[in-house]
Design an enzyme around this catalytic site. Structure first.
Site, PDB file in Angstrom:
ATOM      1  N   HIS A  54       0.883  -1.170   0.000  1.00  0.00           N
ATOM      2  CA  HIS A  54       0.000   0.000   0.000  1.00  0.00           C
ATOM      3  C   HIS A  54       0.917   1.215   0.000  1.00  0.00           C
ATOM      4  O   HIS A  54       2.022   1.161   0.571  1.00  0.00           O
ATOM      5  CB  HIS A  54      -0.828   0.089   1.279  1.00  0.00           C
ATOM      6  CG  HIS A  54      -1.680  -1.095   1.583  1.00  0.00           C
ATOM      7  ND1 HIS A  54      -1.242  -2.170   2.290  1.00  0.00           N
ATOM      8  CD2 HIS A  54      -2.980  -1.338   1.299  1.00  0.00           C
ATOM      9  CE1 HIS A  54      -2.217  -3.044   2.423  1.00  0.00           C
ATOM     10  NE2 HIS A  54      -3.286  -2.569   1.834  1.00  0.00           N
ATOM     11  N   ASP A  69       2.441   1.797   3.347  1.00  0.00           N
ATOM     12  CA  ASP A  69       3.376   0.805   3.907  1.00  0.00           C
ATOM     13  C   ASP A  69       4.799   1.308   3.715  1.00  0.00           C
ATOM     14  O   ASP A  69       5.711   0.946   4.454  1.00  0.00           O
ATOM     15  CB  ASP A  69       3.277  -0.548   3.191  1.00  0.00           C
ATOM     16  CG  ASP A  69       1.929  -1.204   3.359  1.00  0.00           C
ATOM     17  OD1 ASP A  69       1.226  -0.876   4.322  1.00  0.00           O
ATOM     18  OD2 ASP A  69       1.583  -2.050   2.509  1.00  0.00           O
ATOM     19  N   MET A  78       2.637  -5.801  -7.586  1.00  0.00           N
ATOM     20  CA  MET A  78       1.295  -5.255  -7.298  1.00  0.00           C
ATOM     21  C   MET A  78       1.415  -4.082  -6.338  1.00  0.00           C
ATOM     22  O   MET A  78       2.233  -4.105  -5.417  1.00  0.00           O
ATOM     23  CB  MET A  78       0.424  -6.368  -6.697  1.00  0.00           C
ATOM     24  CG  MET A  78      -0.975  -5.962  -6.275  1.00  0.00           C
ATOM     25  SD  MET A  78      -1.097  -5.242  -4.633  1.00  0.00           S
ATOM     26  CE  MET A  78      -1.709  -6.623  -3.681  1.00  0.00           C
ATOM     27  N   GLU A 104     -10.907  -6.686  -5.000  1.00  0.00           N
ATOM     28  CA  GLU A 104     -10.873  -7.716  -3.945  1.00  0.00           C
ATOM     29  C   GLU A 104     -12.112  -7.591  -3.067  1.00  0.00           C
ATOM     30  O   GLU A 104     -12.341  -6.557  -2.449  1.00  0.00           O
ATOM     31  CB  GLU A 104      -9.593  -7.521  -3.118  1.00  0.00           C
ATOM     32  CG  GLU A 104      -9.474  -8.494  -1.959  1.00  0.00           C
ATOM     33  CD  GLU A 104      -8.160  -8.322  -1.199  1.00  0.00           C
ATOM     34  OE1 GLU A 104      -7.242  -7.628  -1.692  1.00  0.00           O
ATOM     35  OE2 GLU A 104      -8.065  -8.885  -0.093  1.00  0.00           O
ATOM     36  N   LYS A 120     -14.689  -8.737   0.132  1.00  0.00           N
ATOM     37  CA  LYS A 120     -14.662  -9.268   1.506  1.00  0.00           C
ATOM     38  C   LYS A 120     -16.057  -9.055   2.087  1.00  0.00           C
ATOM     39  O   LYS A 120     -16.649  -7.999   1.858  1.00  0.00           O
ATOM     40  CB  LYS A 120     -13.603  -8.515   2.316  1.00  0.00           C
ATOM     41  CG  LYS A 120     -13.368  -9.072   3.709  1.00  0.00           C
ATOM     42  CD  LYS A 120     -12.205  -8.370   4.402  1.00  0.00           C
ATOM     43  CE  LYS A 120     -11.934  -8.980   5.754  1.00  0.00           C
ATOM     44  NZ  LYS A 120     -10.834  -8.309   6.462  1.00  0.00           N
ATOM     45  N   GLU A 172      -9.448 -13.613  -2.212  1.00  0.00           N
ATOM     46  CA  GLU A 172      -8.628 -13.994  -1.047  1.00  0.00           C
ATOM     47  C   GLU A 172      -9.246 -15.190  -0.329  1.00  0.00           C
ATOM     48  O   GLU A 172     -10.433 -15.169   0.006  1.00  0.00           O
ATOM     49  CB  GLU A 172      -8.490 -12.822  -0.073  1.00  0.00           C
ATOM     50  CG  GLU A 172      -7.771 -13.255   1.208  1.00  0.00           C
ATOM     51  CD  GLU A 172      -7.373 -12.115   2.125  1.00  0.00           C
ATOM     52  OE1 GLU A 172      -6.894 -11.087   1.610  1.00  0.00           O
ATOM     53  OE2 GLU A 172      -7.543 -12.267   3.345  1.00  0.00           O
ATOM     54  N   HIS A 191     -11.442 -14.591   2.684  1.00  0.00           N
ATOM     55  CA  HIS A 191     -12.668 -13.800   2.587  1.00  0.00           C
ATOM     56  C   HIS A 191     -13.898 -14.644   2.252  1.00  0.00           C
ATOM     57  O   HIS A 191     -14.925 -14.518   2.916  1.00  0.00           O
ATOM     58  CB  HIS A 191     -12.470 -12.664   1.595  1.00  0.00           C
ATOM     59  CG  HIS A 191     -11.426 -11.671   2.044  1.00  0.00           C
ATOM     60  ND1 HIS A 191     -11.048 -10.594   1.296  1.00  0.00           N
ATOM     61  CD2 HIS A 191     -10.681 -11.607   3.192  1.00  0.00           C
ATOM     62  CE1 HIS A 191     -10.121  -9.909   1.956  1.00  0.00           C
ATOM     63  NE2 HIS A 191      -9.873 -10.514   3.105  1.00  0.00           N
ATOM     64  N   ASP A 218      -4.848 -13.619  -3.339  1.00  0.00           N
ATOM     65  CA  ASP A 218      -4.352 -13.475  -1.969  1.00  0.00           C
ATOM     66  C   ASP A 218      -4.506 -14.816  -1.250  1.00  0.00           C
ATOM     67  O   ASP A 218      -5.631 -15.296  -1.055  1.00  0.00           O
ATOM     68  CB  ASP A 218      -5.148 -12.394  -1.211  1.00  0.00           C
ATOM     69  CG  ASP A 218      -4.700 -10.985  -1.562  1.00  0.00           C
ATOM     70  OD1 ASP A 218      -3.872 -10.832  -2.486  1.00  0.00           O
ATOM     71  OD2 ASP A 218      -5.184 -10.045  -0.905  1.00  0.00           O
ATOM     72  N   ASP A 276     -11.378 -12.158  10.484  1.00  0.00           N
ATOM     73  CA  ASP A 276     -10.329 -12.362   9.483  1.00  0.00           C
ATOM     74  C   ASP A 276      -9.026 -12.744  10.184  1.00  0.00           C
ATOM     75  O   ASP A 276      -8.402 -11.926  10.844  1.00  0.00           O
ATOM     76  CB  ASP A 276     -10.157 -11.031   8.736  1.00  0.00           C
ATOM     77  CG  ASP A 276      -9.255 -11.131   7.537  1.00  0.00           C
ATOM     78  OD1 ASP A 276      -8.902 -12.248   7.155  1.00  0.00           O
ATOM     79  OD2 ASP A 276      -8.923 -10.076   6.989  1.00  0.00           O
ATOM     80  N   ASP A 324      -6.171 -14.304   8.752  1.00  0.00           N
ATOM     81  CA  ASP A 324      -4.925 -14.123   7.979  1.00  0.00           C
ATOM     82  C   ASP A 324      -3.824 -15.089   8.406  1.00  0.00           C
ATOM     83  O   ASP A 324      -2.667 -14.697   8.617  1.00  0.00           O
ATOM     84  CB  ASP A 324      -4.398 -12.684   8.118  1.00  0.00           C
ATOM     85  CG  ASP A 324      -5.219 -11.694   7.312  1.00  0.00           C
ATOM     86  OD1 ASP A 324      -5.872 -12.117   6.344  1.00  0.00           O
ATOM     87  OD2 ASP A 324      -5.187 -10.494   7.651  1.00  0.00           O
ATOM     88  N   ASP A 378      -1.229 -12.926   1.669  1.00  0.00           N
ATOM     89  CA  ASP A 378      -1.792 -11.821   2.455  1.00  0.00           C
ATOM     90  C   ASP A 378      -2.138 -12.403   3.818  1.00  0.00           C
ATOM     91  O   ASP A 378      -3.291 -12.742   4.090  1.00  0.00           O
ATOM     92  CB  ASP A 378      -3.028 -11.237   1.756  1.00  0.00           C
ATOM     93  CG  ASP A 378      -3.520  -9.998   2.476  1.00  0.00           C
ATOM     94  OD1 ASP A 378      -2.848  -9.554   3.428  1.00  0.00           O
ATOM     95  OD2 ASP A 378      -4.578  -9.465   2.098  1.00  0.00           O
TER      96      ASP A 378
HETATM   97  C1  GCO Z   1      -7.809  -7.422   4.522  1.00  0.00           C
HETATM   98  C2  GCO Z   1      -7.447  -7.360   3.056  1.00  0.00           C
HETATM   99  C3  GCO Z   1      -6.242  -6.515   2.781  1.00  0.00           C
HETATM  100  C4  GCO Z   1      -6.059  -6.257   1.292  1.00  0.00           C
HETATM  101  C5  GCO Z   1      -4.976  -5.276   1.079  1.00  0.00           C
HETATM  102  C6  GCO Z   1      -4.619  -5.101  -0.362  1.00  0.00           C
HETATM  103  O1  GCO Z   1      -8.619  -8.268   4.849  1.00  0.00           O
HETATM  104  O2  GCO Z   1      -7.300  -6.631   5.315  1.00  0.00           O
HETATM  105  O3  GCO Z   1      -7.269  -8.667   2.617  1.00  0.00           O
HETATM  106  O4  GCO Z   1      -5.111  -7.131   3.324  1.00  0.00           O
HETATM  107  O5  GCO Z   1      -5.758  -7.412   0.596  1.00  0.00           O
HETATM  108  O6  GCO Z   1      -5.377  -4.073   1.625  1.00  0.00           O
HETATM  109  O7  GCO Z   1      -5.503  -4.277  -0.941  1.00  0.00           O
HETATM  110 MN    MN Z   2      -6.261  -9.390   0.881  1.00  0.00          MN
HETATM  111 MN    MN Z   3      -7.991 -10.190   4.087  1.00  0.00          MN
END
Ligand code: GCO
Ligand code: MN
Ligand code: MN
Length: 386
Positions: free
Chosen positions: A55, A58, A89, A182, A184, A218, A221, A246, A256, A258, A288
């Protein structure tokens, strides 16, 4: 014994925000120091990754001056050059700053919508400078808790306005990013608009330039929504829209998480990897995810290595599946009927013939489907006794 050592040719990438995650959660302060992006690049390169994604914030803090920005970017580019790492990306942080508390592209306030669009343009400039080819849009704050506050139709209209404007900017500048949306279902908003990959695929067709817009599904998600992630990815592939992916791990129906790729639902992860490999997906395999909050920085790199290792193990398992005589014999038996007469398409003659056809309903009903046997073969394969 196969070699599960990651190499740049495998195209494994990590978000700077993933290995850089300091272990903050809604209940607790960070447990690790924030990592300098240059260090992340160097460590991930040593582990065999292909690149990092980011991002805007970041790398460049939200309030950096132009001179600070240029210095940070210069040092970062040097690390990329030294290591050969890529930035395939780029994306925009449209969720951390409190100005986005009620959405970015879908805020009721036109000034917030315009500010968000400006932020993306500047971030696209950065992404282009770093050589990115894909630009991701994740609308974390694009949603509601209070449906009385906003019309979902206006939200879609505003989302479309921003994406059309930004894609035109992208093309006008000659950046030629492929945009990847993307989805979610929720978190951080109570409900996020365009909540699944399927919703995104339908929405894309309403844009001015759908041809260079695809999706970035992702694992976590769709899994959060109790849906079959691999089926969604298949639909994206079928539509020619899988521009990026992702990868992570997630228990269904939770916040979430991750988690490290391959750490949960190994069978689901296996069928995903098999789909990607069988269909020749050649984009980045982007993780991700982040390490457990209990990990120290060394364990963060164990996490990163684990994501890549599990992918390569599952890729090898997919190869074995495709070569396994017993599994393939069952699949062949299941498909022995070949194509249906409707596969050649409609004609009056075909319709009449089909209407008149006799079917042995009893034999068809009683046909054998040894799915217990087939699934156990997959389980044996995945558990390493085959
Ligand atoms: C989340 C998302 C993010 C995006 C990222 C890229 O659930 O926080 O998956 O991690 O993928 O912001 O746009
Ligand atoms: Mn993501
Ligand atoms: Mn995510």
């Amino acid at each position: 014994m196969s070699d599960f050592t990651p190499k740049p040719k495998h195209k494994f990438t990590f978000g700077l925000w993933t290995v850089g995650n300091p272990g903050r959660d809604p209940f607790g302060e960070p447990t690790r120091l924030v990592v300098n992006p240059v260090d992340s690049v160097r460590r991930l390169a040593e582990l065999g990754a292909y690149g990092v994604n980011l991002h805007d914030n970041d790398l460049v803090p939200f309030d950096a001056s132009p001179a600070e920005r240029d210095l940070i970017v210069k040092e970062f580019k040097k690390a990329l050059k030294d290591t050969g790492m890529k930035v395939p990306m780029a994306t925009t942080n449209l969720f951390t700053h409190p100005i986005f508390k009620d959405g970015a592209f879908t805020s009721n306030d036109p000034k917030v919508r315009a500010f968000a669009t400006q932020k993306v343009m500047r971030s696209m400039d950065l992404g282009a400078e770093l050589g990115a080819e894909t630009y991701v849009f994740w609308g974390g704050r694009e949603g509601t808790e209070v449906d009385a506050s906003k019309s979902p139709l206006d939200a879609l209209k505003w989302m479309r306005e921003s994406l059309n404007f930004l894609n035109a900017y992208n093309l006008d500048q000659g950046y030629n990013f492929r945009l990847a949306l993307e989805a979610k279902p929720n978190e951080p908003r109570g409900d996020i608009y365009l909540s699944t990959t399927g919703n995104m695929l339908a929405f894309i067709e309403t844009l001015d330039h759908p041809e260079n817009v695809g999706v970035n599904p992702e694992f976590a998600h769709e899994t959060m929504a109790n849906l079959n992630f691999t089926h969604h990815v298949a639909q994206a592939i079928d539509a020619g829209k899988l521009f990026h992916i992702d990868l992570n791990g997630q228990k269904p129906s939770r916040f979430d998480q991750d988690l490290r790729f391959g750490s949960e639902d190994q069978k689901g992860a296996f069928f995903l990897v098999k789909l990607l490999e069988d269909t020749g997906y050649d984009g980045p395999r982007h993780f991700d995810a982040h390490a457990y909050r209990s990990s120290d920085i060394e364990d963060v790199y164990n996490f990163a290595a684990g994501c890549m290792r599990s992918y390569l193990i599952l890729k090898e398992k997919a190869r074995q599946f495709n070569k396994d005589k017993e599994i393939q014999a069952i699949l062949k038996q299941l498909r022995k009927g070949g194509d249906s007469p409707i596969a050649t398409g409609y004609s009056k003659g075909a319709a009449e013939k089909l209407k008149a056809q006799d079917f042995d309903v009893e034999a068809l009903t009683n046909r054998s489907l040894p799915y217990e046997q087939l699934d156990q073969l997959v389980v044996d394969l995945l558990l390493g006794v085959r």
